[in-house]
Design an enzyme around this catalytic site. Structure first.
Site, PDB file in Angstrom:
ATOM      1  N   LYS A  39      -9.679   0.315  -1.783  1.00  7.46           N
ATOM      2  CA  LYS A  39      -9.805  -0.134  -0.395  1.00  7.46           C
ATOM      3  C   LYS A  39     -11.208   0.132   0.140  1.00  7.46           C
ATOM      4  O   LYS A  39     -11.704   1.259   0.084  1.00  7.46           O
ATOM      5  CB  LYS A  39      -8.770   0.588   0.457  1.00  7.46           C
ATOM      6  CG  LYS A  39      -8.706   0.154   1.907  1.00  7.46           C
ATOM      7  CD  LYS A  39      -7.618   0.956   2.628  1.00  7.46           C
ATOM      8  CE  LYS A  39      -7.465   0.539   4.071  1.00  7.46           C
ATOM      9  NZ  LYS A  39      -6.445   1.366   4.757  1.00  7.46           N
ATOM     10  N   CYS A  50      -4.472  -3.470   3.784  1.00  2.93           N
ATOM     11  CA  CYS A  50      -4.184  -3.081   5.163  1.00  2.93           C
ATOM     12  C   CYS A  50      -5.353  -3.349   6.118  1.00  2.93           C
ATOM     13  O   CYS A  50      -5.602  -4.491   6.489  1.00  2.93           O
ATOM     14  CB  CYS A  50      -3.752  -1.625   5.184  1.00  2.93           C
ATOM     15  SG  CYS A  50      -2.710  -1.204   6.611  1.00  2.93           S
ATOM     16  N   GLU A 104       0.861  -1.184   0.000  1.00  3.39           N
ATOM     17  CA  GLU A 104       0.000   0.000   0.000  1.00  3.39           C
ATOM     18  C   GLU A 104       0.901   1.239   0.000  1.00  3.39           C
ATOM     19  O   GLU A 104       2.000   1.237   0.546  1.00  3.39           O
ATOM     20  CB  GLU A 104      -0.847  -0.034   1.261  1.00  3.39           C
ATOM     21  CG  GLU A 104      -1.745   1.153   1.502  1.00  3.39           C
ATOM     22  CD  GLU A 104      -2.420   1.100   2.871  1.00  3.39           C
ATOM     23  OE1 GLU A 104      -3.493   1.696   2.998  1.00  3.39           O
ATOM     24  OE2 GLU A 104      -1.878   0.459   3.803  1.00  3.39           O
TER      25      GLU A 104
END
Length: 264
Positions: free
Chosen positions: A106, A142, A40
């Site tokens: 995301k 994440c 990321e």
């Protein structure tokens, strides 16, 4: 199939970060990797402004990554930032090379541990998978790793491998949580989990921005029973994972958690 996880620390400069990506692609391709995964925020590290550098998927940074992927003959997965709703960005994974061109935004934003990603980032809306040579990969970023339903959705869509690209925030207990979560998501879905994080800045000789989630390293290769195969340290390095879909199929016959799940 061989997958390379390129653990590194990016900074403010888009061009310097692009050179890190190019170098990682070159090294991984020389080791016969098919897929090369970066963390990321590979485009620019957290703790720096993002809206001013966000670009569309056909912008110059993404185009340069595509060119590097095509030249090396690999699929590249790399974290970048694309324009979101006015005044925000999307936290995007670019996937390109070998005829594949897709992206994942995301879904779960990091509004935790005193950080509020939703102030500056527009959330994605849907899981994304891609398939290369019969191996299907699901994508996650994440904070997504704390949400099992995304990984189950990827597995239900055929994913043998779950890719987690991260810039994990440091703090008390955070390393232990990361280690636990990447193994749990593999066991939840009888999938490989390949987790690629930003390295710890001081271990890479970089001064971190205080308070920003800039990485702790500990990238990991986890097998479909949740068994840890390999883990990186905190400094920049590349992990290599050789994927065997027969291992996933065998795990799913032996431990059919996906088939046995009940809608509640």
């Amino acid at each position: 199939m061989r997958v390379a996880l390129v653990q590194l620390t990016t900074g403010r400069s888009l061009e310097s970060n692009l050179e890190f990506v190019r170098a990682g692609i070159s090294e991984a391709a020389a080791r016969r990797s098919d897929v090369v995964v970066f963390p990321e925020a590979s485009m620019r590290a957290f703790g720096n402004s993002l809206v001013d550098i966000a670009e569309p998927l056909d912008g110059p940074w993404a185009t340069a990554v595509r060119a590097a992927a095509d030249e090396a003959g690999v699929v590249v997965v790399a974290g970048m930032f694309t324009p979101g709703e006015p005044g925000t960005v999307r936290n995007t994974l670019l996937v390109c090379g070998r005829g594949i061109d897709t992206h994942y935004d995301k879904i779960h934003l990091y509004d935790a541990f005193g950080f509020k990603e939703s102030d500056t980032v527009t959330a994605g809306a849907a899981p994304v998978q891609f398939t290369l040579d019969g191996v299907t990969f699901g994508l996650a970023t994440c904070y997504d790793v704390r949400f099992p339903a995304l990984f189950t959705a990827n597995a239900a869509a055929g994913a043998h491998v779950q890719l987690v690209c991260a810039s994990w925030g440091a703090g008390r207990g955070k390393a232990e949580q990361w280690d636990l979560l990447v193994r749990a998501r593999a066991a939840d879905t009888t999938s490989y989990v390949l987790a690629c994080g930003q390295s710890e800045p001081s271990a890479a000789g970089v001064e971190a921005r205080p308070g920003a989630p800039t990485g702790i390293g500990r990238s990991a290769v986890v097998g479909p029973y949740g068994n840890l195969i390999e883990r990186a340290g905190d400094a920049p390095e590349i992990l290599y994972a050789d994927i065997d879909t027969a291992e996933v199929e065998g795990a799913r016959r032996t431990l059919p958690v996906l088939a046995n799940r009940v809608a509640l």
